[in-house]
Design a protein around this motif. Structure first.
Motif, PDB file in Angstrom:
ATOM      1  N   GLY A  60       0.813  -1.205   0.000  1.00  0.00           N
ATOM      2  CA  GLY A  60       0.000   0.000   0.000  1.00  0.00           C
ATOM      3  C   GLY A  60       0.851   1.261   0.000  1.00  0.00           C
ATOM      4  N   ILE A  61       0.247   2.371  -0.416  1.00  0.00           N
ATOM      5  CA  ILE A  61       0.939   3.656  -0.422  1.00  0.00           C
ATOM      6  C   ILE A  61       1.426   3.967   1.001  1.00  0.00           C
ATOM      7  N   GLY A  62       2.662   4.425   1.092  1.00  0.00           N
ATOM      8  CA  GLY A  62       3.248   4.753   2.380  1.00  0.00           C
ATOM      9  C   GLY A  62       4.046   3.619   2.995  1.00  0.00           C
ATOM     10  N   GLN A  63       3.894   2.421   2.447  1.00  0.00           N
ATOM     11  CA  GLN A  63       4.634   1.272   2.964  1.00  0.00           C
ATOM     12  C   GLN A  63       5.951   1.102   2.201  1.00  0.00           C
ATOM     13  N   THR A  64       6.817   0.266   2.746  1.00  0.00           N
ATOM     14  CA  THR A  64       8.119   0.034   2.123  1.00  0.00           C
ATOM     15  C   THR A  64       7.999  -0.944   0.959  1.00  0.00           C
ATOM     16  N   ALA A  65       8.565  -0.563  -0.172  1.00  0.00           N
ATOM     17  CA  ALA A  65       8.561  -1.420  -1.367  1.00  0.00           C
ATOM     18  C   ALA A  65      10.001  -1.663  -1.807  1.00  0.00           C
ATOM     19  N   ARG A  66      10.244  -2.825  -2.330  1.00  0.00           N
ATOM     20  CA  ARG A  66      11.578  -3.156  -2.857  1.00  0.00           C
ATOM     21  C   ARG A  66      11.438  -3.747  -4.242  1.00  0.00           C
ATOM     22  N   LEU A  67      12.178  -3.202  -5.192  1.00  0.00           N
ATOM     23  CA  LEU A  67      12.124  -3.673  -6.570  1.00  0.00           C
ATOM     24  C   LEU A  67      13.518  -4.014  -7.073  1.00  0.00           C
ATOM     25  N   HIS A  68      13.602  -5.044  -7.898  1.00  0.00           N
ATOM     26  CA  HIS A  68      14.827  -5.366  -8.619  1.00  0.00           C
ATOM     27  C   HIS A  68      14.795  -4.527  -9.887  1.00  0.00           C
ATOM     28  N   THR A  69      15.828  -3.780 -10.141  1.00  0.00           N
ATOM     29  CA  THR A  69      15.769  -2.771 -11.198  1.00  0.00           C
ATOM     30  C   THR A  69      16.814  -2.957 -12.296  1.00  0.00           C
ATOM     31  N   LEU A  70      16.490  -2.342 -13.425  1.00  0.00           N
ATOM     32  CA  LEU A  70      17.411  -2.272 -14.559  1.00  0.00           C
ATOM     33  C   LEU A  70      17.338  -0.855 -15.106  1.00  0.00           C
ATOM     34  N   ALA A  71      18.472  -0.196 -15.174  1.00  0.00           N
ATOM     35  CA  ALA A  71      18.530   1.155 -15.727  1.00  0.00           C
ATOM     36  C   ALA A  71      18.873   1.066 -17.214  1.00  0.00           C
ATOM     37  N   LEU A  96      16.800  -9.899 -21.019  1.00  0.00           N
ATOM     38  CA  LEU A  96      16.959 -10.761 -22.193  1.00  0.00           C
ATOM     39  C   LEU A  96      16.107 -10.256 -23.358  1.00  0.00           C
ATOM     40  N   LEU A  97      14.858  -9.909 -23.054  1.00  0.00           N
ATOM     41  CA  LEU A  97      13.965  -9.422 -24.109  1.00  0.00           C
ATOM     42  C   LEU A  97      14.533  -8.181 -24.788  1.00  0.00           C
ATOM     43  N   VAL A  98      14.993  -7.240 -23.983  1.00  0.00           N
ATOM     44  CA  VAL A  98      15.466  -5.957 -24.499  1.00  0.00           C
ATOM     45  C   VAL A  98      16.808  -6.075 -25.213  1.00  0.00           C
ATOM     46  N   GLU A  99      17.705  -6.893 -24.655  1.00  0.00           N
ATOM     47  CA  GLU A  99      19.068  -6.944 -25.184  1.00  0.00           C
ATOM     48  C   GLU A  99      19.288  -8.007 -26.252  1.00  0.00           C
ATOM     49  N   LYS A 100      18.460  -9.060 -26.264  1.00  0.00           N
ATOM     50  CA  LYS A 100      18.740 -10.188 -27.148  1.00  0.00           C
ATOM     51  C   LYS A 100      17.749 -10.368 -28.300  1.00  0.00           C
ATOM     52  N   VAL A 101      16.577  -9.741 -28.228  1.00  0.00           N
ATOM     53  CA  VAL A 101      15.575  -9.934 -29.283  1.00  0.00           C
ATOM     54  C   VAL A 101      15.451  -8.667 -30.115  1.00  0.00           C
ATOM     55  N   SER A 102      15.856  -8.744 -31.376  1.00  0.00           N
ATOM     56  CA  SER A 102      15.770  -7.578 -32.241  1.00  0.00           C
ATOM     57  C   SER A 102      14.308  -7.196 -32.459  1.00  0.00           C
ATOM     58  N   GLY A 103      14.033  -5.909 -32.403  1.00  0.00           N
ATOM     59  CA  GLY A 103      12.664  -5.433 -32.607  1.00  0.00           C
ATOM     60  C   GLY A 103      11.880  -5.262 -31.326  1.00  0.00           C
ATOM     61  N   ILE A 104      12.463  -5.648 -30.185  1.00  0.00           N
ATOM     62  CA  ILE A 104      11.770  -5.499 -28.903  1.00  0.00           C
ATOM     63  C   ILE A 104      12.541  -4.517 -28.023  1.00  0.00           C
ATOM     64  N   GLY A 105      11.898  -3.388 -27.726  1.00  0.00           N
ATOM     65  CA  GLY A 105      12.474  -2.395 -26.836  1.00  0.00           C
ATOM     66  C   GLY A 105      11.819  -2.489 -25.469  1.00  0.00           C
ATOM     67  N   PRO A 106      12.195  -1.623 -24.545  1.00  0.00           N
ATOM     68  CA  PRO A 106      11.641  -1.668 -23.192  1.00  0.00           C
ATOM     69  C   PRO A 106      10.121  -1.577 -23.131  1.00  0.00           C
ATOM     70  N   LYS A 107       9.513  -0.720 -23.948  1.00  0.00           N
ATOM     71  CA  LYS A 107       8.061  -0.549 -23.909  1.00  0.00           C
ATOM     72  C   LYS A 107       7.343  -1.833 -24.290  1.00  0.00           C
ATOM     73  N   ILE A 108       7.765  -2.461 -25.378  1.00  0.00           N
ATOM     74  CA  ILE A 108       7.128  -3.711 -25.808  1.00  0.00           C
ATOM     75  C   ILE A 108       7.420  -4.822 -24.809  1.00  0.00           C
ATOM     76  N   ALA A 109       8.642  -4.846 -24.271  1.00  0.00           N
ATOM     77  CA  ALA A 109       8.990  -5.859 -23.273  1.00  0.00           C
ATOM     78  C   ALA A 109       8.083  -5.748 -22.047  1.00  0.00           C
ATOM     79  N   LEU A 110       7.790  -4.506 -21.619  1.00  0.00           N
ATOM     80  CA  LEU A 110       6.873  -4.314 -20.493  1.00  0.00           C
ATOM     81  C   LEU A 110       5.478  -4.813 -20.836  1.00  0.00           C
ATOM     82  N   ASN A 111       5.040  -4.561 -22.069  1.00  0.00           N
ATOM     83  CA  ASN A 111       3.725  -5.046 -22.500  1.00  0.00           C
ATOM     84  C   ASN A 111       3.656  -6.572 -22.437  1.00  0.00           C
ATOM     85  N   ILE A 112       4.726  -7.219 -22.892  1.00  0.00           N
ATOM     86  CA  ILE A 112       4.777  -8.679 -22.881  1.00  0.00           C
ATOM     87  C   ILE A 112       4.695  -9.206 -21.451  1.00  0.00           C
ATOM     88  N   MET A 113       5.480  -8.599 -20.568  1.00  0.00           N
ATOM     89  CA  MET A 113       5.522  -9.086 -19.191  1.00  0.00           C
ATOM     90  C   MET A 113       4.318  -8.634 -18.367  1.00  0.00           C
TER      91      MET A 113
END
Length: 203
Positions: A40-51, A74-91
């Motif tokens: 919930g908002i205001g609580q502590t959250a932890r995320l694994h990140t990629l810049a 893997l999606l972003v770096e290894k599959v041609s035609g897939i950028g971060p936006k599409i990778a997020l859509n897939i996941m």
């Protein structure tokens, strides 16, 4: 490289969140599958990140698990035609477990249902990630239908046989796949890798 972020969740939406850490608010783009697991908002959250760095931007992507983060990379770096936006859509549409299963069974129809993914991109996703998701090979026979002549073809044999099995699984008829792969092998040479044979055969 920022690999994780922990702090107070101050904003949350289906595809983004703002986490405040040490007085700094970080906007992190996330898939729906991660948004569903946020506290919930205001609580502590932890995320694994990629810049992801571009000439004109620096964007932070976050995930509930390290496995999700690594698959996104893997999606972003290894599959041609897939950028971060599409990778997020897939996941956002499919969990990593479901994506691994779809790749294992070359389920192009299912992968094509993800926003921004067409048949060709789905085929590339399967071809370019199969060996990386299953580095030891998939210990199962490729699907066969009556009269296809694919019985006994296994993923994990010679490069030519692996490529043939992959093309048949993608929907090509064995004679067509065999002809295309022989042309590819003539062009690339007898030591060509499975991935190179498939890419050349698909044109």
């Amino acid at each position: 490289m920022i690999v994780s972020l922990e702090g107070k969740l101050v904003e949350a939406a289906p595809l983004s969140a703002v986490i405040e850490a040490n007085g700094i608010g970080y906007e992190v783009f996330i898939p729906v599958t991660t948004a569903e697991k946020l506290p919930g908002i205001g609580q502590t959250a932890r995320l694994h990140t990629l810049a992801v760095y571009r000439e004109d931007s620096q964007t932070l992507y976050g995930f509930a698990t390290r496995e999700d983060r690594d698959f996104f990379r893997l999606l972003v770096e290894k599959v041609s035609g897939i950028g971060p936006k599409i990778a997020l859509n897939i996941m956002s549409r499919m969990s990593v477990a479901s994506l691994r299963t779809a790749i294992a069974h070359s389920d192009i129809a299912l992968l094509s249902k993800c926003q921004g993914i067409g048949k060709k991109t789905a085929e590339r996703l399967v071809i370019e990630l199969r060996d990386k998701v299953f580095p030891g090979g998939i210990p199962a026979a490729a699907p066969s239908a009556e009269g296809t002549g694919t019985e006994g073809i296994l993923v994990g044999g010679s490069s030519f046989q692996d490529a043939l099995a992959a093309l048949v699984t993608l929907g090509y008829k064995p004679p067509e796949a065999d002809k295309a792969l022989r042309k590819a092998q003539d062009k690339l040479g007898p030591d060509a890798s499975t991935e190179a044979l498939i890419k050349t055969a698909l044109g």
